[in-house]
Each structure stands twice: as structure tokens, then as C-alpha cells.
Design an enzyme around this catalytic site. Structure first.
Site, short mmCIF file in Angstrom:
data_model
loop_
_atom_site.label_atom_id
_atom_site.label_comp_id
_atom_site.label_asym_id
_atom_site.label_seq_id
_atom_site.Cartn_x
_atom_site.Cartn_y
_atom_site.Cartn_z
N TRP A 30 18.31 -49.31 -31.75
CA TRP A 30 19.15 -48.98 -32.87
C TRP A 30 20.51 -48.66 -32.55
O TRP A 30 20.99 -47.80 -31.63
CB TRP A 30 18.54 -47.85 -33.66
CG TRP A 30 19.00 -47.93 -35.25
CD1 TRP A 30 20.16 -47.10 -35.65
CD2 TRP A 30 18.44 -48.31 -36.26
NE1 TRP A 30 20.39 -47.32 -37.02
CE2 TRP A 30 19.32 -48.25 -37.33
CE3 TRP A 30 17.25 -49.23 -36.74
CZ2 TRP A 30 19.04 -48.51 -38.61
CZ3 TRP A 30 17.10 -49.58 -37.83
CH2 TRP A 30 17.94 -49.45 -39.03
N HIS A 83 12.26 -43.91 -31.63
CA HIS A 83 12.30 -45.05 -32.80
C HIS A 83 12.62 -46.23 -31.98
O HIS A 83 13.01 -47.25 -32.27
CB HIS A 83 13.25 -44.77 -34.01
CG HIS A 83 12.81 -43.62 -34.73
ND1 HIS A 83 12.09 -43.44 -35.95
CD2 HIS A 83 13.24 -42.43 -34.59
CE1 HIS A 83 12.04 -42.60 -36.25
NE2 HIS A 83 12.94 -41.57 -35.55
N HIS A 95 7.09 -48.58 -33.40
CA HIS A 95 7.04 -46.95 -33.55
C HIS A 95 6.50 -46.70 -35.12
O HIS A 95 6.70 -47.64 -35.84
CB HIS A 95 8.54 -46.36 -33.15
CG HIS A 95 9.60 -46.94 -34.36
ND1 HIS A 95 10.27 -47.97 -34.14
CD2 HIS A 95 9.90 -46.20 -35.48
CE1 HIS A 95 11.11 -48.05 -35.17
NE2 HIS A 95 10.91 -47.08 -36.09
N ASP A 103 7.37 -43.91 -38.14
CA ASP A 103 8.01 -42.99 -38.51
C ASP A 103 7.29 -41.73 -39.09
O ASP A 103 6.31 -42.00 -40.13
CB ASP A 103 8.92 -43.56 -39.79
CG ASP A 103 10.36 -44.39 -39.47
OD1 ASP A 103 10.40 -44.57 -37.99
OD2 ASP A 103 10.84 -45.02 -40.13
N HIS A 111 11.35 -37.59 -40.39
CA HIS A 111 12.60 -38.58 -39.90
C HIS A 111 13.67 -38.55 -41.28
O HIS A 111 14.80 -38.82 -40.93
CB HIS A 111 12.19 -40.09 -39.59
CG HIS A 111 13.14 -41.05 -39.35
ND1 HIS A 111 14.07 -40.68 -38.45
CD2 HIS A 111 13.08 -42.12 -39.56
CE1 HIS A 111 14.67 -41.94 -38.31
NE2 HIS A 111 14.52 -42.73 -38.89
N HIS A 121 12.17 -46.06 -47.55
CA HIS A 121 11.45 -44.86 -46.84
C HIS A 121 11.18 -43.85 -47.64
O HIS A 121 9.89 -43.38 -47.79
CB HIS A 121 12.42 -44.33 -45.75
CG HIS A 121 12.53 -45.08 -44.46
ND1 HIS A 121 13.54 -46.19 -44.42
CD2 HIS A 121 12.04 -44.84 -43.32
CE1 HIS A 121 13.55 -46.62 -43.03
NE2 HIS A 121 12.40 -45.89 -42.47
N GLU A 155 7.02 -49.53 -37.82
CA GLU A 155 7.92 -50.62 -37.72
C GLU A 155 7.92 -51.38 -36.50
O GLU A 155 7.46 -50.87 -35.35
CB GLU A 155 9.14 -49.90 -37.93
CG GLU A 155 9.42 -49.25 -39.41
CD GLU A 155 10.63 -48.55 -39.77
OE1 GLU A 155 11.10 -48.26 -40.76
OE2 GLU A 155 10.97 -47.74 -38.42
#
EC number: 3.5.1.9
Length: 214
Positions: free
Chosen positions: A18, A48, A52, A54, A58, A159, A171
Site C-alpha cells: 500500500w 496489511h 490479509h 482486517d 483497523h 469497511h 483482502e
């Protein structure tokens, strides 16, 4: 019994991460030549990284951390649904899929599975899927994109919608090599105390009709 299929991204030093987050790095701290007996490695990474889970913490400071989540949600029957014809996956798209009796849904989108490239654009998961999935009894949503929200989102509407409807999030799975259908899923997060997420080794195996009816 059918063989297990790995649907997780391999952890490599050149994998995408990310933007602005901590990249994955593995290295040897001590070699066998140095210790006389063993190689000892170390790694650094965002929680992440790659495939992964969440945790609600988070995106909600009062939410459960990864070590508090119900592991049953990450083990069991799952259905792979092909939504690759749609740039936006919303409630109307999911209504075309047979989700009856399915508690875990894995979405195969149009984004090519390329662990070494972080996408500039990716399909959108609309917040309205949350209420529909809850109505169908779904408790886990898996996606083959880095996030259920867009990269530049600050509100993280999807989310929060999934959280508010009791649906956990998996994800960055890899489904390009997977056919639609019903599978057994194992995607266990690590028990990292107080953490906001965890990388997972996600695997599936096809279930035949007899196994599904047990």
C-alpha cells in the site's frame, strides 16, 4: 480428496505494498556459518501486506483487534463468485449469484492478480452489499483486490458497512486460477495481541456434492 489450492500472495521482497505503508522485507539475521548450527531470519512488514485479514480495530479505534476475532469465520465452506464483468460490485450484482446457505463469499473481480503491482484503479465494492450479504447469512467477505474501499478513501464506507452488518473482511486473495464454485476455505490470521490486521496463508479445496451435504 481434492488438492488444496493456494489463493494467497507469496511474500517476497519485491511485492507491492500500500502506498506509504511499510514494505515486506525478509533477510537472514544470522547464517548457519555464523551460528554453527542454524539459519535465523527476520522480517518487517505492514500487517496489511499481501493476502490479509482486517480487524475492526483497523478502521474503528473501539473495534476488536485481530486476536479477538472468531476463528470459525475463516474456516469452512465458501463460494467463489465471478463478478469480473462489473466495475462496481453492488447489491444488484450479488443478487445474480446463488448465495443460499453460504456464510463465506469470495469475489473474483476483473483486476488481474499481480502481487508485484499495486493497482492504479480497481473495481469498487459498494457499501450496499453489506446489508444484502447479512440478509443471506454471510459472515465473511473475501476479495481479490487490495481493499474493499478505494485507495484514496478516507471514509472507508464499505469497511464500516460490512462491520456494522457483522461481516469480516479478507483482502488480496488470488482467484485468477480458480473456477467459480463451492470450496473449503482456511485463511487463519495470526494471534497478534492488540493488532489491527494480519497476513494469512489462504487456501481452498473444491467440495463435492457429498461433502457439501454432510
Amino acid at each position: 480428496m481434492a488438492n488444496w489450492i493456494d489463493i494467497s500472495q507469496p511474500l517476497t521482497n519485491d511485492m507491492a505494498h500500500w502506498p506509504g505503508d511499510t514494505p515486506f522485507r525478509y533477510s537472514l539475521t544470522y547464517s548457519k556459518e555464523e551460528t554453527g548450527s542454524v539459519n535465523i531470519g527476520q522480517m518487517t512488514a505492514s500487517l496489511h501486506t499481501g493476502t490479509h485479514v482486517d480487524a475492526p480495530f483497523h478502521y474503528d479505534s473501539k473495534g476488536k483487534t485481530i486476536d479477538m476475532l472468531d476463528l470459525e469465520r475463516y474456516i469452512g465452506e465458501a463460494v467463489v463468485v465471478d463478478v469480473s464483468q462489473h466495475d462496481e460490485i453492488n447489491m444488484d450484482v450479488l443478487k445474480k449469484a446463488d448465495l443460499k446457505g453460504k456464510t463465506r463469499v469470495l469475489l473474483k473481480t476483473s483486476l488481474p492478480n499481480n502481487p508485484k503491482n499495486f493497482p492504479d484503479n480497481m473495481p469498487t465494492i459498494a457499501p450496499d452489499v453489506a446489508a444484502y450479504l447479512q440478509e443471506k447469512g454471510v459472515t465473511l467477505l473475501g476479495v481479490d483486490i487490495p481493499s474493499v474501499d478505494q485507495t484514496d478513501s478516507k471514509e472507508l464506507a464499505t469497511h464500516h458497512a460490512l462491520y456494522n452488518h457483522g461481516i469480516n473482511i479478507l483482502e488480496n486473495i488470488m482467484l485468477d486460477h480458480v473456477e467459480t464454485g463451492v470450496y473449503e476455505l482456511i485463511a487463519l490470521p495470526l494471534a497478534i495481541h492488540g493488532a489491527d490486521g494480519s497476513p494469512v496463508r489462504a487456501v481452498i479445496r473444491p467440495l463435492d456434492i457429498e461433502e457439501r451435504n454432510r
